[in-house]
Design an enzyme around this catalytic site. Sequence first.
Site, PDB file in Angstrom:
ATOM      1  N   GLU A   1      -7.714 -11.771 -50.238  1.00  0.00           N
ATOM      2  CA  GLU A   1      -7.530 -11.339 -48.853  1.00  0.00           C
ATOM      3  C   GLU A   1      -6.390 -10.324 -48.785  1.00  0.00           C
ATOM      4  OE1 GLU A   1      -9.248 -14.319 -45.868  1.00  0.00           O
ATOM      5  OE2 GLU A   1      -7.164 -14.835 -46.205  1.00  0.00           O
TER       6      GLU A   1
ATOM      7  N   LYS B   1      -8.303 -20.952 -37.520  1.00  0.00           N
ATOM      8  CA  LYS B   1      -6.862 -20.797 -37.216  1.00  0.00           C
ATOM      9  C   LYS B   1      -6.503 -21.652 -35.991  1.00  0.00           C
ATOM     10  CE  LYS B   1      -7.065 -16.298 -39.330  1.00  0.00           C
ATOM     11  NZ  LYS B   1      -6.511 -14.979 -39.486  1.00  0.00           N
TER      12      LYS B   1
ATOM     13  N   SER C   1     -11.324  -9.077 -42.188  1.00  0.00           N
ATOM     14  CA  SER C   1     -12.168  -8.363 -41.214  1.00  0.00           C
ATOM     15  C   SER C   1     -13.627  -8.251 -41.654  1.00  0.00           C
ATOM     16  CB  SER C   1     -11.581  -6.988 -40.902  1.00  0.00           C
ATOM     17  OG  SER C   1     -10.279  -7.131 -40.355  1.00  0.00           O
TER      18      SER C   1
ATOM     19  N   HIS D   1      -2.671 -19.083 -47.736  1.00  0.00           N
ATOM     20  CA  HIS D   1      -3.118 -18.055 -46.784  1.00  0.00           C
ATOM     21  C   HIS D   1      -1.926 -17.156 -46.451  1.00  0.00           C
ATOM     22  CE1 HIS D   1      -4.544 -16.116 -43.151  1.00  0.00           C
ATOM     23  NE2 HIS D   1      -5.774 -16.450 -43.536  1.00  0.00           N
TER      24      HIS D   1
ATOM     25  N   GLU E   1      -0.890 -15.804 -43.848  1.00  0.00           N
ATOM     26  CA  GLU E   1      -0.123 -16.121 -42.635  1.00  0.00           C
ATOM     27  C   GLU E   1       0.913 -17.210 -42.927  1.00  0.00           C
ATOM     28  OE1 GLU E   1      -3.411 -16.731 -39.930  1.00  0.00           O
ATOM     29  OE2 GLU E   1      -3.812 -14.583 -39.990  1.00  0.00           O
TER      30      GLU E   1
ATOM     31  N   GLY F   1      -7.408  -9.688 -39.989  1.00  0.00           N
ATOM     32  CA  GLY F   1      -7.193  -9.630 -38.543  1.00  0.00           C
ATOM     33  C   GLY F   1      -6.898  -8.247 -38.014  1.00  0.00           C
TER      34      GLY F   1
ATOM     35  N   ASN G   1     -12.363 -19.891 -41.029  1.00  0.00           N
ATOM     36  CA  ASN G   1     -11.007 -20.375 -40.742  1.00  0.00           C
ATOM     37  C   ASN G   1     -10.749 -20.126 -39.255  1.00  0.00           C
ATOM     38  OD1 ASN G   1      -8.273 -20.812 -40.511  1.00  0.00           O
ATOM     39  ND2 ASN G   1      -7.668 -19.103 -41.825  1.00  0.00           N
TER      40      ASN G   1
HETATM   41  C1  PEP Z   1      -8.390 -14.822 -42.529  1.00  0.00           C
HETATM   42  O1  PEP Z   1      -7.523 -15.101 -41.714  1.00  0.00           O
HETATM   43  O2  PEP Z   1      -8.505 -15.476 -43.582  1.00  0.00           O
HETATM   44  C2  PEP Z   1      -9.280 -13.705 -42.223  1.00  0.00           C
HETATM   45  C3  PEP Z   1     -10.031 -13.232 -43.179  1.00  0.00           C
HETATM   46  O3  PEP Z   1      -9.243 -13.230 -40.931  1.00  0.00           O
HETATM   47  P1  PEP Z   1     -10.173 -12.054 -40.318  1.00  0.00           P
HETATM   48  O4  PEP Z   1     -11.575 -12.314 -40.781  1.00  0.00           O
HETATM   49  O5  PEP Z   1     -10.032 -12.198 -38.844  1.00  0.00           O
HETATM   50  O6  PEP Z   1      -9.646 -10.785 -40.855  1.00  0.00           O
END
Ligand code: PEP
Length: 254
Positions: A174, A18, A215, A102, A104, A180, A16
């Site tokens: 997640e 973003k 992460s 998601h 966010e 992040g 992703n």
């Molecule tokens: C995400 O935004 O779906 C995500 C997993 O981000 P990150 O890997 O940067 O934690």
Amino acid sequence: MNKANNTKRRQLVVGNWKMNGNQRTNAELLAKVVAGWQGKHNADVAVCPPFPYFQHTLELLASSSIVLGAQSVSEYESGAYTGEVSARMLADWQCRYVIVGHNERRRMQQESDTQVAQKFVAVQREQLVPILCVGESLEQRETGQALAVIHRQLNAVVESVGCDAFEHAVVAYEPVWAVGTGKTATPQQAQEVHHFIRELLGDVGQRVRILYGGSVKANNAAQLFTMTDIDGALLGGASLDAEEFLSICRAADI
Ligand code: PEP
């Protein structure tokens, strides 16, 4: 905890991007990723660029098994929804996967469970594959509500379409506190939630792919992927670095 004893599910790694990248950096990134992911593999790979780069990404992926995914979608079919993109438009672009729910978007765009369920339906109506994201906040985990939150988020979709719809869907666990932040759930913490999700989905739960996101990096992916109920990863930051992304794809290619 041996995957060999388990129902065979093909691993999936989704990047992703973003709101990152431009034509030059995307071309550089995908040139390296495509070159490093030639031939046949036991894992599927997808990238989800921002919408303005869809056409460019498709051209860069032309000779590759890597497929296109979208970061979001409208719940509506068409009409006066300024700035929105419909599932039919995504299908027209040869998009395969669509991320819905998601964290966010749940937090920043106030997307509700009901709206996420409507998006899931809209995606499947066009024969695309929704990647339904679920996950608890740090406060919810610390107060023992993690599984109840996951249950509520998943149930909003199950109540709308039933468990069978997950035959053609992917779930991504997640934890919000891990996305992040550089903090990853331990393989055991992730496994517990993945197993819980699988049980909630009953029979279909044995076949649905459940990704972990939060992460994931080259140095922790392989350990996460050894867990029975983890079928790959949804990546943010790591998908913007070709070497990091490829290492994770290779760790899933087992
Ligand atoms: C995400 O935004 O779906 C995500 C997993 O981000 P990150 O890997 O940067 O934690």
